[in-house]
Design a protein around this motif. Structure first.
Motif, PDB file in Angstrom:
ATOM      1  N   ARG A 235      11.694   8.469 -10.174  1.00 54.54           N
ATOM      2  CA  ARG A 235      10.533   8.947  -9.446  1.00 54.54           C
ATOM      3  C   ARG A 235      10.898  10.147  -8.564  1.00 54.54           C
ATOM      4  N   VAL A 236      12.042  10.079  -7.916  1.00 55.44           N
ATOM      5  CA  VAL A 236      12.473  11.200  -7.084  1.00 55.44           C
ATOM      6  C   VAL A 236      12.666  12.446  -7.932  1.00 55.44           C
ATOM      7  N   ALA A 237      13.278  12.273  -9.110  1.00 55.00           N
ATOM      8  CA  ALA A 237      13.478  13.417 -10.000  1.00 55.00           C
ATOM      9  C   ALA A 237      12.130  13.987 -10.460  1.00 55.00           C
ATOM     10  N   GLN A 238      11.196  13.123 -10.800  1.00 50.69           N
ATOM     11  CA  GLN A 238       9.872  13.586 -11.217  1.00 50.69           C
ATOM     12  C   GLN A 238       9.190  14.368 -10.095  1.00 50.69           C
ATOM     13  N   SER A 239       9.231  13.819  -8.879  1.00 53.67           N
ATOM     14  CA  SER A 239       8.581  14.472  -7.758  1.00 53.67           C
ATOM     15  C   SER A 239       9.248  15.793  -7.424  1.00 53.67           C
ATOM     16  N   ALA A 240      10.593  15.815  -7.457  1.00 56.12           N
ATOM     17  CA  ALA A 240      11.314  17.046  -7.131  1.00 56.12           C
ATOM     18  C   ALA A 240      11.034  18.142  -8.151  1.00 56.12           C
ATOM     19  N   LEU A 241      11.045  17.800  -9.450  1.00 54.98           N
ATOM     20  CA  LEU A 241      10.739  18.804 -10.465  1.00 54.98           C
ATOM     21  C   LEU A 241       9.294  19.283 -10.353  1.00 54.98           C
ATOM     22  N   ALA A 242       8.380  18.363 -10.003  1.00 51.80           N
ATOM     23  CA  ALA A 242       6.995  18.774  -9.830  1.00 51.80           C
ATOM     24  C   ALA A 242       6.861  19.757  -8.676  1.00 51.80           C
TER      25      ALA A 242
ATOM     26  N   ARG B 275       0.826  -1.204   0.000  1.00 54.78           N
ATOM     27  CA  ARG B 275       0.000   0.000   0.000  1.00 54.78           C
ATOM     28  C   ARG B 275       0.863   1.259   0.000  1.00 54.78           C
ATOM     29  N   GLU B 276       1.923   1.213   0.810  1.00 59.73           N
ATOM     30  CA  GLU B 276       2.821   2.371   0.845  1.00 59.73           C
ATOM     31  C   GLU B 276       3.488   2.572  -0.508  1.00 59.73           C
ATOM     32  N   ARG B 277       3.919   1.449  -1.114  1.00 58.13           N
ATOM     33  CA  ARG B 277       4.559   1.558  -2.423  1.00 58.13           C
ATOM     34  C   ARG B 277       3.595   2.112  -3.463  1.00 58.13           C
ATOM     35  N   LEU B 278       2.353   1.606  -3.444  1.00 53.95           N
ATOM     36  CA  LEU B 278       1.355   2.092  -4.398  1.00 53.95           C
ATOM     37  C   LEU B 278       1.061   3.573  -4.178  1.00 53.95           C
ATOM     38  N   ALA B 279       1.017   3.980  -2.886  1.00 56.11           N
ATOM     39  CA  ALA B 279       0.766   5.391  -2.611  1.00 56.11           C
ATOM     40  C   ALA B 279       1.875   6.261  -3.185  1.00 56.11           C
ATOM     41  N   ARG B 280       3.128   5.805  -3.040  1.00 56.83           N
ATOM     42  CA  ARG B 280       4.249   6.578  -3.602  1.00 56.83           C
ATOM     43  C   ARG B 280       4.182   6.610  -5.119  1.00 56.83           C
ATOM     44  N   GLU B 281       3.882   5.436  -5.704  1.00 51.95           N
ATOM     45  CA  GLU B 281       3.820   5.390  -7.160  1.00 51.95           C
ATOM     46  C   GLU B 281       2.723   6.316  -7.694  1.00 51.95           C
ATOM     47  N   ILE B 282       1.563   6.275  -7.039  1.00 48.10           N
ATOM     48  CA  ILE B 282       0.452   7.128  -7.492  1.00 48.10           C
ATOM     49  C   ILE B 282       0.817   8.598  -7.332  1.00 48.10           C
ATOM     50  N   HIS B 283       1.465   8.918  -6.202  1.00 49.83           N
ATOM     51  CA  HIS B 283       1.844  10.319  -5.994  1.00 49.83           C
ATOM     52  C   HIS B 283       2.857  10.785  -7.025  1.00 49.83           C
ATOM     53  N   ASP B 284       3.872   9.922  -7.298  1.00 48.54           N
ATOM     54  CA  ASP B 284       4.955  10.333  -8.177  1.00 48.54           C
ATOM     55  C   ASP B 284       4.574  10.291  -9.650  1.00 48.54           C
ATOM     56  N   THR B 285       3.496   9.614  -9.989  1.00 49.49           N
ATOM     57  CA  THR B 285       3.108   9.508 -11.401  1.00 49.49           C
ATOM     58  C   THR B 285       1.765  10.189 -11.648  1.00 49.49           C
ATOM     59  N   LEU B 286       0.689   9.559 -11.176  1.00 47.11           N
ATOM     60  CA  LEU B 286      -0.642  10.068 -11.494  1.00 47.11           C
ATOM     61  C   LEU B 286      -0.889  11.445 -10.883  1.00 47.11           C
TER      62      LEU B 286
ATOM     63  N   GLN C  69       1.208  13.739  -9.822  1.00 47.38           N
ATOM     64  CA  GLN C  69       2.041  14.790 -10.420  1.00 47.38           C
ATOM     65  C   GLN C  69       1.572  15.098 -11.838  1.00 47.38           C
ATOM     66  N   GLY C  70       1.214  14.041 -12.574  1.00 43.70           N
ATOM     67  CA  GLY C  70       0.736  14.274 -13.940  1.00 43.70           C
ATOM     68  C   GLY C  70      -0.574  15.047 -13.962  1.00 43.70           C
TER      69      GLY C  70
ATOM     70  N   ARG D 274      -3.054  17.699 -23.220  1.00 41.54           N
ATOM     71  CA  ARG D 274      -3.439  16.444 -23.860  1.00 41.54           C
ATOM     72  C   ARG D 274      -2.264  15.474 -23.880  1.00 41.54           C
ATOM     73  N   ARG D 275      -1.065  15.954 -24.219  1.00 43.78           N
ATOM     74  CA  ARG D 275       0.121  15.088 -24.239  1.00 43.78           C
ATOM     75  C   ARG D 275       0.448  14.585 -22.836  1.00 43.78           C
ATOM     76  N   ALA D 276       0.294  15.483 -21.852  1.00 41.56           N
ATOM     77  CA  ALA D 276       0.533  15.039 -20.474  1.00 41.56           C
ATOM     78  C   ALA D 276      -0.454  13.947 -20.069  1.00 41.56           C
ATOM     79  N   ALA D 277      -1.704  14.095 -20.484  1.00 39.82           N
ATOM     80  CA  ALA D 277      -2.699  13.062 -20.182  1.00 39.82           C
ATOM     81  C   ALA D 277      -2.350  11.755 -20.865  1.00 39.82           C
ATOM     82  N   ALA D 278      -1.850  11.844 -22.115  1.00 41.54           N
ATOM     83  CA  ALA D 278      -1.442  10.618 -22.825  1.00 41.54           C
ATOM     84  C   ALA D 278      -0.285   9.937 -22.108  1.00 41.54           C
ATOM     85  N   ASP D 279       0.692  10.753 -21.631  1.00 41.37           N
ATOM     86  CA  ASP D 279       1.815  10.170 -20.890  1.00 41.37           C
ATOM     87  C   ASP D 279       1.330   9.521 -19.598  1.00 41.37           C
ATOM     88  N   ASN D 280       0.407  10.188 -18.922  1.00 41.58           N
ATOM     89  CA  ASN D 280      -0.135   9.615 -17.689  1.00 41.58           C
ATOM     90  C   ASN D 280      -0.873   8.312 -17.949  1.00 41.58           C
TER      91      ASN D 280
END
Length: 402
Positions: free
Chosen positions: A303-310, A192-203, A205-206, A236-242
């Motif tokens: 993921r850290v880079a994505q979150s930090a830039l966001a 659950r913790e891993r999924l929460a991090r993944e969702i935060h760092d991907t969905l 942020q996107g 639209r491109r960001a949504a496609a990437d997400n």
């Protein structure tokens, strides 16, 4: 009374004992008839009474349930046997099954004393019929008593050991079940913790990026529809990437940005995408020769880079950000430095400014799970630097890609 759970083996032994008693009583009567014993009628009556008393024991529930009632029954049975022994020397053979009954139904010390007394009565009774006493007369009943004690006590010891092992096996099984449940619960919590991090760092942020782009498009309308169209196209491109992230995430594979590419290439594309979508000049630079990394380490650093830039886009108010990927012989470090408003690292809130609670704590947790660390350097009004460090693989180790 020794409580023993009847098994097919113990039931068979009980039936053998029943048959032995009846057979010995019948043998006593048959030998009296064959020897023309003048007391054959008395012997037959005494044997019948003894048989009736014996049969009544297993048939009466009171005898089976109470040690006291069992002792009363054994006393009556012993008295009936003494009468048979007094009438016929062949009654001495009944002492042997009586030993087993006494040892099985009476308490340990009481049973032993009763066996000794029964052996003495058997020896005295048989000697009286023979008209003399000799060592040979005593050997039979005494040896039978010794064998009965050894067999019954040995069986009881084995039974206790078996019961102890059964209890230990039951406890071990219960412990293993509890351990498996605890491990399952821990695995669920970690997942659950891993999924929460993944969702935060991907969905998350996107979606946040899409929200910012649509707000920019809204502000551009109706004065500048061309810019608004560009913002919508970027959203639209960001949504496609997400969407691609979601599909890959569900398939439990590496992030699409790492699929078939190096970590450096993924970070460079991240900077280009961020610069194209937001008012931020994100630049990428690699230092040192690349070393092989496990997929888990590459995913964590990306993921850290994505979150930090966001965070830079949403909270720093920066115009420039430098993303550096540095390789050394024992570590790989991803650094994100911006020229934004900065903050005091000693006064970080428990939750991130977006209210999600998965920003910097999630980055640190993700890295620490892989033996790495997260360092934050910031001064209010003078920008922020985030350093994510992970151990590099030993020399000669090849990259394991799923």
């Amino acid at each position: 009374m020794n409580a023993v759970v009847l098994t097919p083996t113990t039931r068979m032994l009980a039936w053998c004992l029943h048959l032995l008693v009846i057979a010995l009583l019948a043998l006593t009567v048959i030998r009296a008839v064959a020897d023309d014993n003048p007391r054959v009628a008395l012997i037959a009556v005494a044997a019948a009474i003894c048989a009736a008393v014996y049969v009544s024991g297993p048939a009466l529930p009171a005898v089976r349930r109470s040690s006291r009632n069992a002792l009363v029954w054994l006393t009556v049975l012993g008295a009936a046997w003494v009468v048979v022994l007094a009438l016929s020397a062949d009654g001495v053979w009944l002492a042997f099954p009586l030993y087993f009954l006494l040892l099985h139904l009476a308490p340990r010390r009481t049973g032993l004393v009763a066996v000794v007394l029964t052996a003495i009565v058997a020896i005295v009774g048989f000697a009286a019929h023979q008209g003399s006493f000799s060592v040979a007369i005593a050997i039979g009943p005494a040896l039978g008593a010794a064998v009965a004690v050894a067999v019954v006590w040995g069986y009881q010891a084995l039974y206790r050991e078996s019961e102890q092992r059964r209890r230990l096996i039951g406890e071990l099984t219960a412990t293993r079940s509890d351990l498996a449940a605890a491990q399952h619960a821990a695995g669920v919590a970690a997942e659950r913790e891993r999924l929460a991090r993944e969702i935060h760092d991907t969905l998350a942020q996107g979606l946040s990026s899409i929200q910012l782009l649509l707000r920019a498009a809204e502000r551009s309308l109706p004065a500048n529809p061309q810019n608004a169209s560009e913002y919508v196209d970027q959203a639209r491109r960001a949504a496609a990437d997400n969407l691609a992230e979601v599909r890959q995430f569900v398939a439990a594979l590496a992030p699409p940005s790492l699929d078939g590419a190096t970590l450096a290439g993924a970070l460079e594309r991240l900077c280009a995408t961020t610069s194209a979508r937001h008012h931020l000049d994100a630049r990428f630079r690699q230092e040192g020769d690349a070393v092989p990394l496990p997929t888990a380490s590459e995913v964590a650093l990306l993921r850290v880079a994505q979150s930090a830039l966001a965070n830079v886009v949403r909270h720093a108010g920066a115009s420039m950000a430098d993303l550096t990927l540095s390789f050394s012989h024992d570590h790989v470090v991803v650094g994100i430095a911006d020229d934004g408003r900065g903050f005091d690292p000693n006064e970080l809130p428990d939750r991130t400014p977006d209210g999600g609670g998965f920003g910097l704590p999630a980055m640190r947790s993700r890295l620490e799970e892989l033996g790495g660390s997260l360092t934050i350097k910031s001064v209010p009004g003078d920008g922020t630097t985030v350093l994510a460090a992970l151990p590099a693989l030993p020399a000669g180790t090849t990259r394991a890609r799923s």
